[in-house]
Design an enzyme around this catalytic site. Structure first.
Site, PDB file in Angstrom:
ATOM      1  CG  HIS A   1      24.410  22.631  50.511  1.00  0.00           C
ATOM      2  ND1 HIS A   1      25.290  23.609  50.114  1.00  0.00           N
ATOM      3  CD2 HIS A   1      23.850  23.074  51.670  1.00  0.00           C
ATOM      4  CE1 HIS A   1      25.280  24.593  50.996  1.00  0.00           C
ATOM      5  NE2 HIS A   1      24.425  24.290  51.951  1.00  0.00           N
ATOM      6  CB  THR A   2      24.864  23.031  44.738  1.00  0.00           C
ATOM      7  OG1 THR A   2      26.093  22.979  45.456  1.00  0.00           O
ATOM      8  CG2 THR A   2      24.977  24.030  43.603  1.00  0.00           C
TER       9      THR A   2
END
Length: 392
Positions: free
Chosen positions: A217-218
């Site tokens: 996600h990052t």
């Protein structure tokens, strides 16, 4: 030593005659003591990086493992080289060499102190060897029989892996769909769901998956599936230590990593984040000892918080410093998040922390990493209680 003599002759344009005699290599002596481990194609690899860069050695290890060579290992360990053999074992297992593959190791072959051992790749303990040891790793057909390590001359048809893969895929885990709604949270939840659907292998523990979802996600980088390594139960274990009050401090190598850790979660859990990079004492120590400021910061941190959770997203020298202090029993961290980013010695710094099996570790393999990634992995720990419902 013959190549060295030829190079000297060439360099000096000498007319000295060189006579090269056939010799018996140490791996052949070891093989004769173990049984018949080199019955098929084999190679010999030295783990000494004194004259050869470790990156090149690692490529050779991967090539040997993936090509199913019986592999002899020279220079497996020394005072300063303690992690390389752990990495070799890891690579052989990663490249598909079965855990039950026979491994033989002979210490002081042909001498009065001679010791002969046969174990498996999974059971092999690098701590039991030294620089006087020769190691032989079998191929996919090798086996132990009546105390002998044998590699047959012919290859046989391997088992069909399709059925195994099918069985594994049928056990994919599912997560609770009853999720709360909110604008920002809804976007994050949907992102996590999307990531999970696109994973190549969803049949992984929730503990590891939770950290992996945060990492992807990052970064929006699905290579994290191959790069993120977590010790078994590491995320859950670190979270448990936090809620039980055993982890009260998180130490980061740089301020950027500290700033990315969720303040609300820290306050709720009563955890303090400290970064010693800006501490005036680090400059003094760095100048006096001739080390980097991040190394000096870790030395200070270990003195004041030896049992903290240590987090690295930038400074590989700081991670190496912590490893050295752990080996000297000056530090006993509750856990380590190792995600420094870069090109020179970054990968080696991550390998250095792996042998500390008593410490829970979350590691981003290879060159990739960064402060944002290190921080999000800490956040995965702090909010692990949301994992079962996928509530980021």
């Amino acid at each position: 030593m013959t190549p060295l003599i030829y190079e000297m002759k060439r360099e000096r344009n000498s007319d000295v005659e060189i006579v090269s005699l056939p010799g018996i290599s140490a791996f052949q002596k070891a093989a004769s003591l173990l049984g018949a481990p080199v019955g098929h194609d084999f190679c010999v690899i030295s783990l000494s990086d004194l004259m050869t860069p470790w990156e090149r050695i690692e490529k050779r290890i991967i090539a040997a493992a993936s090509a199913d060579f019986v592999t002899a290992v020279y220079n497996p360990k020394s005072e300063g080289c303690y992690w390389q053999l752990y990495r070799l074992k890891e690579l052989f297992l990663r490249e598909g060499r079965a855990p039950e593959t026979p491994v033989g190791y002979v210490r002081q072959a042909g001498r009065p102190e001679q010791e002969v051992h046969i174990t498996t790749l999974e059971g092999f303990n690098p701590e039991e060897v030294d620089m006087f040891t020769v190691i032989l790793i079998g191929n996919s057909q090798s086996y132990e029989w009546n105390g002998a390590f044998i590699t047959p001359r012919g290859y046989y048809i391997m088992e069909n892996e399709a059925m195994q893969n099918s069985a594994a895929n049928s056990q994919l885990s599912t997560l609770n769909s009853q999720l709360p709604k909110g604008v920002g949270q809804d976007i994050m939840i949907r992102s996590f769901r999307t990531i999970e659907k696109e994973l190549k292998n969803r049949n992984i523990s929730l503990d590891h998956k939770w950290a992996l979802l945060h990492a992807i996600h990052t970064t929006a980088d699905f290579e994290m599936e191959n790069l993120l390594r977590t010790d078994e139960g590491a995320v859950a274990n670190l979270y448990q230590q936090v809620i039980e009050g055993r982890i009260k401090t998180i130490v980061t190598d740089v301020t950027m990593a500290a700033s990315g850790i969720r303040k609300g979660a820290l306050e709720r859990l009563g955890v303090e984040v400290k970064c010693y990079l800006g501490d005036p004492r680090t400059g003094v120590i760095a100048t006096e000892k001739g080390i980097t400021r991040t190394q000096a910061g870790i030395r200070l941190a270990v003195e004041e918080h030896p049992d903290a959770l240590f987090v690295f997203g930038n400074a590989l020298t700081a991670l190496m410093e912590l490893c050295d202090l752990i080996r000297k029993e000056k530090a006993r961290p509750a856990g380590v998040v190792a995600a420094p980013v870069g090109f020179v010695h970054v990968q080696e710094s991550k390998h250095m922390v792996k042998p500390f099996t008593q410490i829970s570790k979350i590691i981003v393999e290879g060159r990739k990493g960064g402060s944002n990634l290190a921080a999000t992995l800490v956040n995965a720990v702090l909010c692990y209680n949301d994992a079962e419902r996928l509530q980021p």
